[in-house]
Design an enzyme around this catalytic site. Structure first.
Site: not given
Ligand code: IPM
Ligand code: MG
Length: 356
Positions: A139, A190, A222, A246, A250
């Site tokens: 990032y 990884k 993975d 990240d 999710d």
């Molecule tokens: C998160 C989001 C952010 C990230 C984006 C919006 C930049 O997906 O906070 O997980 O990738 O960190």
């Molecule tokens: Mg995210």
């Protein structure tokens, strides 16, 4: 803290102002706070041409804590590399406030186990925490585009890995305290491909002996993605680098089937203000309709009270009130199963406030 803590509210875009507005009412019902509301994200691009102004960053750094709604929306989506993007505001805050540790707890509310896409027997008992490194890796590495090629560089230092590993081990200890269960950390990398991951694994392994009470294992990313859906209840703390975190956070969030319920905390050095925000996005498609689910923001406010303001009792009051309201069957549309009736943001917010 004797004086009322100063909280910067960053409502952001889409449903952000609605859910942060509801969280402000919740906090006002709970105690004395000083609020200042600032622009960050697309709304700041519209007003100032940049997603995060220096002045807002300074205000956030000087606060006791920052509560964020969500940023972004189709209005600012662009592939033009020179156009400002709302996400830059978020990344700028993380870097500018030194928020290297992102905590994303995933615990399906008992009343919502049926909302998970996984079978109840697989999801039951899931209670995990993703600890994501937030200011390093791909990032923030060197990136660029040169004609037909582009690059993003992943870089990690021993110091960066060591400090996030310690956050992971300590969080595992804290979670296990008084529960009788053995704390466990799963470090995800990884290492079979990436040099940064081999350094990651080496450093995490070097820190581990300082926490002999905590069990450590390593998983390739993975494989971790697969294990998360096949045996989610076996995980305790997952510690991982920025990009993997990240993605896995999710995935973990969806285990509960209710992304609208999940809070997060981003923390920096001891004593510095943290940033607290729901995991879900700005949901521009439902903005302004009064149906956004404010509960993830409420639970983020609870994390703010616990991790940012040392007010764990009030945090627990919010969490119990949210559970109680869900137990009673109140659902915003995102939580309602087919055929179940739903209530709006104000109604569910009022119910939580009344249950405090
Ligand atoms: C998160 C989001 C952010 C990230 C984006 C919006 C930049 O997906 O906070 O997980 O990738 O960190
Ligand atoms: Mg995210």
């Amino acid at each position: 803290m004797s004086e009322a803590p100063c909280i910067v509210l960053l409502p952001g875009d889409g449903i952000g102002p609605e859910i942060v507005g509801a969280a402000r009412r919740l906090l006002e019902a709970l105690g004395e706070f000083k609020f200042s509301e600032e622009l960050m994200g697309g709304c700041s691009i519209d007003a100032h041409g940049t997603a995060l102004t220096d002045a807002v960053l300074e205000t956030c750094r000087g606060a006791d804590a920052v509560l964020l709604g969500a940023v972004g929306g189709p209005k600012w989506d662009t592939t033009d590399p020179d156009a400002p993007r709302p996400e830059q505001g978020l990344l700028g805050l993380r870097k500018g406030m030194g928020l290297y540790a992102n905590l994303r707890p995933v615990r399906p509310s008992p009343a919502l186990v049926g909302a998970s896409p996984l079978r109840p027997d697989v999801i039951v008992g899931t209670d995990l925490l993703v600890v994501r490194e937030l200011t390093g890796g791909i990032y923030f590495g060197d990136s660029g585009r040169d004609g037909d090629t582009a690059h993003d560089t992943c870089e990690y230092s021993v110091t960066e890995i060591e400090r996030i590993a310690r956050v992971g081990f300590e969080a595992a200890r804290r979670r296990a305290a008084g529960s009788g269960s053995k704390p466990r950390v799963t470090s995800v990398d990884k290492a079979n491909v990436l040099v940064t991951s081999r350094l990651w694994r080496e450093v995490v392994g070097r820190v581990a002996p300082d926490y002999p009470d905590v069990e450590l294992d390593h998983l390739l990313v993975d494989n971790a993605a697969m294990q998360l859906v096949s045996r989610p209840a076996d995980f305790d703390v997952i510690v991982t680098e920025n990009l993997f975190g990240d993605i896995l956070s999710d995935e973990s969030a969806m285990l509960t089937g209710s992304l609208g319920m999940l809070p997060s905390a981003s923390l920096g050095a001891d004593g510095d203000p943290g940033l607290f925000e729901p995991v879900h996005g700005s949901a521009p498609d439902i903005a302004g309709q009064g149906i956004a689910n404010p509960l993830a923001t409420f639970l983020s406010a609870a994390m703010m009270l616990r991790h940012g303001l040392d007010r764990a009792d009030e945090a627990a009051r919010i969490e119990s009130a949210v559970d109680a309201v869900l137990e009673r069957g109140l659902r915003t549309p995102d939580l309602a199963a087919a055929g179940e009736s739903a209530v709006g943001s104000d109604e569910i917010a009022d119910a939580v406030i009344a249950s405090l």
